[in-house]
Design a protein around this motif. Structure first.
Motif, PDB file in Angstrom:
ATOM      1  N   LEU A  64       5.776  61.454  17.954  1.00 15.76           N
ATOM      2  CA  LEU A  64       4.767  60.658  17.270  1.00 15.76           C
ATOM      3  C   LEU A  64       4.145  61.434  16.117  1.00 15.76           C
ATOM      4  CD1 LEU A  64       2.881  59.158  20.359  1.00 15.76           C
ATOM      5  CD2 LEU A  64       4.739  58.122  19.056  1.00 15.76           C
ATOM      6  N   SER A  65       3.912  60.724  15.035  1.00 13.65           N
ATOM      7  CA  SER A  65       3.148  61.269  13.913  1.00 13.65           C
ATOM      8  C   SER A  65       1.756  60.666  13.990  1.00 13.65           C
ATOM      9  CB  SER A  65       3.827  60.904  12.590  1.00 13.65           C
ATOM     10  OG  SER A  65       2.985  61.230  11.501  1.00 13.65           O
ATOM     11  N   ILE A  66       0.735  61.529  14.166  1.00 12.85           N
ATOM     12  CA  ILE A  66      -0.644  61.056  14.301  1.00 12.85           C
ATOM     13  C   ILE A  66      -1.489  61.642  13.174  1.00 12.85           C
ATOM     14  CG2 ILE A  66      -2.662  60.942  15.804  1.00 12.85           C
ATOM     15  CD1 ILE A  66      -0.843  61.215  18.198  1.00 12.85           C
ATOM     16  N   ASP A  67      -2.137  60.769  12.430  1.00 10.44           N
ATOM     17  CA  ASP A  67      -2.947  61.183  11.290  1.00 10.44           C
ATOM     18  C   ASP A  67      -4.388  60.709  11.510  1.00 10.44           C
ATOM     19  OD1 ASP A  67      -3.409  62.261   8.691  1.00 10.44           O
ATOM     20  OD2 ASP A  67      -3.390  60.228   7.879  1.00 10.44           O
ATOM     21  N   VAL A  68      -5.311  61.656  11.397  1.00 11.53           N
ATOM     22  CA  VAL A  68      -6.729  61.344  11.599  1.00 11.53           C
ATOM     23  C   VAL A  68      -7.462  61.538  10.270  1.00 11.53           C
ATOM     24  CG1 VAL A  68      -8.828  61.886  12.886  1.00 11.53           C
ATOM     25  CG2 VAL A  68      -6.592  62.116  13.993  1.00 11.53           C
ATOM     26  N   LYS A  69      -8.191  60.530   9.862  1.00 14.33           N
ATOM     27  CA  LYS A  69      -8.966  60.600   8.620  1.00 14.33           C
ATOM     28  C   LYS A  69     -10.451  60.361   8.930  1.00 14.33           C
ATOM     29  CE  LYS A  69      -5.440  59.128   5.278  1.00 14.33           C
ATOM     30  NZ  LYS A  69      -4.288  59.140   6.194  1.00 14.33           N
ATOM     31  N   PHE A  79      -6.864  68.369  13.434  1.00 15.13           N
ATOM     32  CA  PHE A  79      -6.044  67.343  14.092  1.00 15.13           C
ATOM     33  C   PHE A  79      -4.773  67.000  13.309  1.00 15.13           C
ATOM     34  CE2 PHE A  79     -10.516  66.391  15.171  1.00 15.13           C
ATOM     35  CZ  PHE A  79     -10.455  66.623  16.534  1.00 15.13           C
ATOM     36  N   ASN A  80      -4.715  67.432  12.057  1.00  9.36           N
ATOM     37  CA  ASN A  80      -3.590  67.060  11.199  1.00  9.36           C
ATOM     38  C   ASN A  80      -2.757  68.283  10.848  1.00  9.36           C
ATOM     39  OD1 ASN A  80      -4.504  64.334  11.050  1.00  9.36           O
ATOM     40  ND2 ASN A  80      -5.989  64.948   9.488  1.00  9.36           N
ATOM     41  N   PRO A  81      -1.582  68.442  11.465  1.00 11.89           N
ATOM     42  CA  PRO A  81      -0.726  69.599  11.173  1.00 11.89           C
ATOM     43  C   PRO A  81      -0.262  69.586   9.719  1.00 11.89           C
ATOM     44  CG  PRO A  81       0.458  67.969  12.475  1.00 11.89           C
ATOM     45  CD  PRO A  81      -0.969  67.535  12.441  1.00 11.89           C
ATOM     46  N   GLN A  90      12.346  64.342   9.218  1.00  9.86           N
ATOM     47  CA  GLN A  90      12.552  64.276  10.659  1.00  9.86           C
ATOM     48  C   GLN A  90      12.513  65.674  11.268  1.00  9.86           C
ATOM     49  OE1 GLN A  90      12.873  61.549  12.455  1.00  9.86           O
ATOM     50  NE2 GLN A  90      13.477  62.394  14.424  1.00  9.86           N
ATOM     51  N   GLN A  91      13.092  66.649  10.574  1.00  8.97           N
ATOM     52  CA  GLN A  91      13.075  68.027  11.076  1.00  8.97           C
ATOM     53  C   GLN A  91      11.659  68.581  11.116  1.00  8.97           C
ATOM     54  OE1 GLN A  91      15.050  66.877   8.721  1.00  8.97           O
ATOM     55  NE2 GLN A  91      17.148  67.154   9.429  1.00  8.97           N
ATOM     56  N   ALA A  92      10.868  68.254  10.081  1.00  9.46           N
ATOM     57  CA  ALA A  92       9.488  68.737  10.038  1.00  9.46           C
ATOM     58  C   ALA A  92       8.675  68.143  11.176  1.00  9.46           C
ATOM     59  CB  ALA A  92       8.863  68.388   8.692  1.00  9.46           C
ATOM     60  N   LEU A  93       8.851  66.854  11.403  1.00  5.04           N
ATOM     61  CA  LEU A  93       8.098  66.177  12.454  1.00  5.04           C
ATOM     62  C   LEU A  93       8.491  66.666  13.847  1.00  5.04           C
ATOM     63  CD1 LEU A  93       8.061  62.585  10.954  1.00  5.04           C
ATOM     64  CD2 LEU A  93       6.087  64.075  11.288  1.00  5.04           C
ATOM     65  N   TYR A  94       9.713  67.204  13.964  1.00  2.00           N
ATOM     66  CA  TYR A  94      10.134  67.773  15.252  1.00  2.00           C
ATOM     67  C   TYR A  94       9.224  68.947  15.619  1.00  2.00           C
ATOM     68  CZ  TYR A  94      12.909  70.291  18.701  1.00  2.00           C
ATOM     69  OH  TYR A  94      13.321  70.944  19.829  1.00  2.00           O
ATOM     70  N   LEU A 149       5.868  56.208  14.817  1.00  2.00           N
ATOM     71  CA  LEU A 149       7.020  56.915  15.352  1.00  2.00           C
ATOM     72  C   LEU A 149       7.622  57.757  14.233  1.00  2.00           C
ATOM     73  CD1 LEU A 149       8.660  54.024  17.367  1.00  2.00           C
ATOM     74  CD2 LEU A 149       7.781  56.135  18.347  1.00  2.00           C
ATOM     75  N   ALA A 150       8.121  58.920  14.576  1.00  2.00           N
ATOM     76  CA  ALA A 150       8.688  59.832  13.579  1.00  2.00           C
ATOM     77  C   ALA A 150      10.077  59.374  13.162  1.00  2.00           C
ATOM     78  CB  ALA A 150       8.737  61.253  14.133  1.00  2.00           C
ATOM     79  N   GLY A 151      10.145  58.195  12.569  1.00  2.00           N
ATOM     80  CA  GLY A 151      11.437  57.639  12.161  1.00  2.00           C
ATOM     81  C   GLY A 151      12.085  56.887  13.302  1.00  2.00           C
ATOM     82  N   LEU A 152      12.818  55.834  12.954  1.00  2.00           N
ATOM     83  CA  LEU A 152      13.533  55.060  13.962  1.00  2.00           C
ATOM     84  C   LEU A 152      14.942  55.664  14.091  1.00  2.00           C
ATOM     85  CD1 LEU A 152      13.415  51.187  14.273  1.00  2.00           C
ATOM     86  CD2 LEU A 152      15.317  52.563  15.105  1.00  2.00           C
TER      87      LEU A 152
END
Length: 270
Positions: A64-69, A79-81, A90-94, A149-152
């Protein structure tokens, strides 16, 4: 000489009949390769497709990609890497995303473990926002949470141009879009019975869909889900070794017939 001529005429007649039969049954026709044909399964002239895809519910090993503003950006930095060094791929989100563990949890900064198994992304947004307001922020911070989702990700195997793991960065993807992204089904692929291997909490199930029938657009499997495996079987004609077109088939038959005749004369002259 007369007997030989009669024999040749008989063989030629047999060959002609055989060629016509094989061409009519072995060639790949438009019905085999055209998507979404009207096979009489749709009553009205204009088909209005309603979205039958059920909301996707997060499974184990999803990322999951979670973004907090918030109004104050510094308050939500933890909270935001940061992905500036490796890019938003996709590799970064891994490495920077939140992976759902075997217990259905993600490890979120400050909040600790949050169970997300079986929830939709919208429900997870509400859940994370609720926990942040309970433990860390006040309502005046005006926080906003986005979960994606980090890409389908899905896999294509069989008679497709590009086999392997595919990723599309969209929330919803239908099976024709997914196959097109993999280079389309080859001429020798069976579009009438495409298999979808789908994951469920209790295990995997195999579903069938006929992509040559316009009624496929009303199927609950028309839209793919993350981690689906799309399997395309070869047409039975391929196993026969026949050509994809009438010309290719006739060329193959003519070559075989030429070999038979040459062998006959070779043996006769020995």
């Amino acid at each position: 000489m007369v007997n030989l001529l009669a024999y040749m005429l008989k063989q030629f007649a047999f060959f002609t009949l055989f060629a016509i039969t094989l061409v009519s049954t072995s060639c790949i026709t438009n019905k085999d390769v055209v998507y979404l044909q009207d096979k009489g399964t749709v009553i009205s002239d204009s088909l209005q497709i309603q979205a039958l895809a059920k909301p996707y519910r997060v499974q184990i090993n999803d990322i999951l990609s979670i973004d907090v503003k918030a109004l104050d950006k510094e308050l939500v930095e933890i909270f935001n890497p940061t992905t500036n060094d490796i890019g938003n791929t996709q590799q970064a989100l891994y490495f920077t995303g939140f992976t759902v563990d075997l217990h259905g949890n993600i490890e979120f900064p400050i909040l600790g473990e949050i169970n997300v198994l079986g929830f939709t992304v919208e429900e997870i947004e509400d859940k994370v926002k609720h926990e942040l307001l309970q433990q860390y922020f006040k309502e005046t911070a005006q926080i906003f949470v986005t979960v994606k989702l980090a890409g389908l990700k899905y896999t294509t195997v069989g008679e497709v141009v590009s086999k392997g793991v595919q990723v599309i960065y969209q929330d919803r993807v239908n099976i024709i879009e997914a196959i097109a992204n993999a280079g389309d089904i080859q001429q020798t692929g069976d579009r009438t019975d495409v298999l979808i291997v789908r994951q469920y909490p209790g295990g995997q199930k195999i579903h069938h869909i006929d992509l040559t029938d316009i009624a496929a657009m009303k199927s609950e499997f028309y839209y793919i889900q993350p981690n689906d495996i799309i399997m395309v079987k070869p047409l039975k004609r391929k196993s026969l070794g026949a050509g994809e077109t009438a010309t290719q088939t006739l060329t193959t038959i003519a070559s075989l017939f030429s070999v038979v005749i040459s062998t006959y004369f070779l043996v006769k002259n020995l």
